[in-house]
Design a protein around this motif. Sequence first.
Motif, PDB file in Angstrom:
ATOM      1  N   TRP A  99       0.758  -1.071   0.117  1.00 27.22           N
ATOM      2  CA  TRP A  99      -0.261  -0.111   0.068  1.00 27.22           C
ATOM      3  C   TRP A  99       0.962   1.222   0.240  1.00 27.22           C
ATOM      4  CZ3 TRP A  99      -2.169   2.829   4.314  1.00 27.22           C
ATOM      5  CH2 TRP A  99      -3.651   3.791   3.354  1.00 27.22           C
ATOM      6  N   ASN A 100       0.549   1.937  -1.046  1.00 28.80           N
ATOM      7  CA  ASN A 100       1.794   3.396  -1.350  1.00 28.80           C
ATOM      8  C   ASN A 100       1.267   4.361  -0.832  1.00 28.80           C
ATOM      9  OD1 ASN A 100       3.314   4.782  -2.361  1.00 28.80           O
ATOM     10  ND2 ASN A 100       3.613   4.597  -4.312  1.00 28.80           N
ATOM     11  N   MET A 127       6.284   1.267   0.909  1.00 29.09           N
ATOM     12  CA  MET A 127       4.606   0.611   1.366  1.00 29.09           C
ATOM     13  C   MET A 127       4.567   0.202   2.589  1.00 29.09           C
ATOM     14  SD  MET A 127       3.763   0.307  -2.253  1.00 29.09           S
ATOM     15  CE  MET A 127       4.819   0.269  -3.723  1.00 29.09           C
ATOM     16  N   LEU A 128       3.156  -0.208   2.838  1.00 35.59           N
ATOM     17  CA  LEU A 128       2.913  -0.465   4.181  1.00 35.59           C
ATOM     18  C   LEU A 128       1.841  -1.513   4.288  1.00 35.59           C
ATOM     19  CD1 LEU A 128       1.636   2.642   5.955  1.00 35.59           C
ATOM     20  CD2 LEU A 128       3.281   1.555   6.375  1.00 35.59           C
ATOM     21  N   PHE A 151      10.391  -1.983   8.132  1.00 37.03           N
ATOM     22  CA  PHE A 151      11.069  -0.818   9.773  1.00 37.03           C
ATOM     23  C   PHE A 151       9.208  -2.184  10.316  1.00 37.03           C
ATOM     24  CE2 PHE A 151      12.924   1.641   6.552  1.00 37.03           C
ATOM     25  CZ  PHE A 151      13.740   2.038   7.466  1.00 37.03           C
ATOM     26  N   HIS A 152       9.458  -2.217  11.729  1.00 39.00           N
ATOM     27  CA  HIS A 152       8.021  -2.244  12.045  1.00 39.00           C
ATOM     28  C   HIS A 152       8.039  -1.714  13.175  1.00 39.00           C
ATOM     29  CE1 HIS A 152       5.514  -5.868  12.868  1.00 39.00           C
ATOM     30  NE2 HIS A 152       5.669  -5.529  13.741  1.00 39.00           N
ATOM     31  N   PHE A 153       6.282  -1.992  12.926  1.00 41.01           N
ATOM     32  CA  PHE A 153       5.237  -1.027  13.716  1.00 41.01           C
ATOM     33  C   PHE A 153       3.974  -2.047  14.664  1.00 41.01           C
ATOM     34  CE2 PHE A 153       7.194   1.834  10.465  1.00 41.01           C
ATOM     35  CZ  PHE A 153       8.163   2.575  11.956  1.00 41.01           C
ATOM     36  N   LEU A 233      11.065   0.354   2.815  1.00 42.59           N
ATOM     37  CA  LEU A 233      11.900   1.436   1.803  1.00 42.59           C
ATOM     38  C   LEU A 233      13.025   0.101   0.892  1.00 42.59           C
ATOM     39  CD1 LEU A 233      12.327   4.187   4.166  1.00 42.59           C
ATOM     40  CD2 LEU A 233      11.069   4.130   2.470  1.00 42.59           C
ATOM     41  N   ARG A 234      13.618   0.551  -0.458  1.00 44.61           N
ATOM     42  CA  ARG A 234      14.235  -0.560  -1.026  1.00 44.61           C
ATOM     43  C   ARG A 234      15.133   0.292  -1.511  1.00 44.61           C
ATOM     44  NH1 ARG A 234       9.466  -3.629  -1.624  1.00 44.61           N
ATOM     45  NH2 ARG A 234      10.376  -4.711  -3.516  1.00 44.61           N
TER      46      ARG A 234
END
Length: 285
Positions: A99-100, A127-128, A151-153, A233-234
């Motif tokens: 999901w952008n 992206m999420l 990145f984890h939340f 992020l890539r």
Amino acid sequence: MQLQDIPRVKTITKEDFIKHFFKPQKPVVIERFIEDWPAYSKWSLDYMKDIAGDKTVPLYDDRPVDYKEGFNQPHAKMKMADYIDLLKKEPTKFRIFLWNILKEIPELQRDYKYPDFGLKLMKSLPMLFFGGTESHTFMHYDIDLANIFHFHFEGEKECILFSQTENKYLYKIPHSLITHEDIDFSNPNYDQWPALKNANGYKAHLKHGEILYMPEGYWHYMKYITPGFSMSLRAMARNPKNLSRAFYNVLIMRHYDNLMRKIKGKKWIDGKNNKAIQRTNMCIK
């Protein structure tokens, strides 16, 4: 499967990251790198509901690939507010995939930075990914074989990784980016999938604020232990072989696969699954 724990560091310099992880193409978990981001304290499921609750989001589950569906076609759609309510209410297999946030919720960009790990990050593609308790992805690798910073939340997520060197043991589906969908990588049946016993990989549990670096083309399986979400992020693949494979996947492979689904239907899917089993079992014989 022979899984070793992914190395962990509290934080890391650009020079050490390049030397110890990027150049040898090894994964790492960085535990305390983003504590100065507003996202570290702000980003939660409730916050996402408040800021994006009216957005309609694409949802995916763990149903097998259907020849009637296109490449990465969602299985359902739902308002973000309703989806987050569902995540918090009960286990669900529905996930949000790719999901952008740059496109959908531009104001979220104020909450994070593009870290300098010595690689040029693609700033147009943050992206999420969201998931509920026990939901999971298939074991897969990304179409562009990129270097990924995940990145984890909120909550906890189980991650299992393999490099492309392990392909011969993973029951890889031809003309695709996934392994055989019947494999439960969190609890594999070795009687049914004997080659997996030879696969060497990595494992980690991610918690809030932690970063997982996945090197170019690494296979990854993600299972949500509790409801949560992550941002990726890539950076483009640097290895020429991986870069050429990325172009092949994007320009040829996915279109060929979609065409064959239309022409052969279920026979194409079943044939690919059977070939994955035959080729992999031949390797261990």
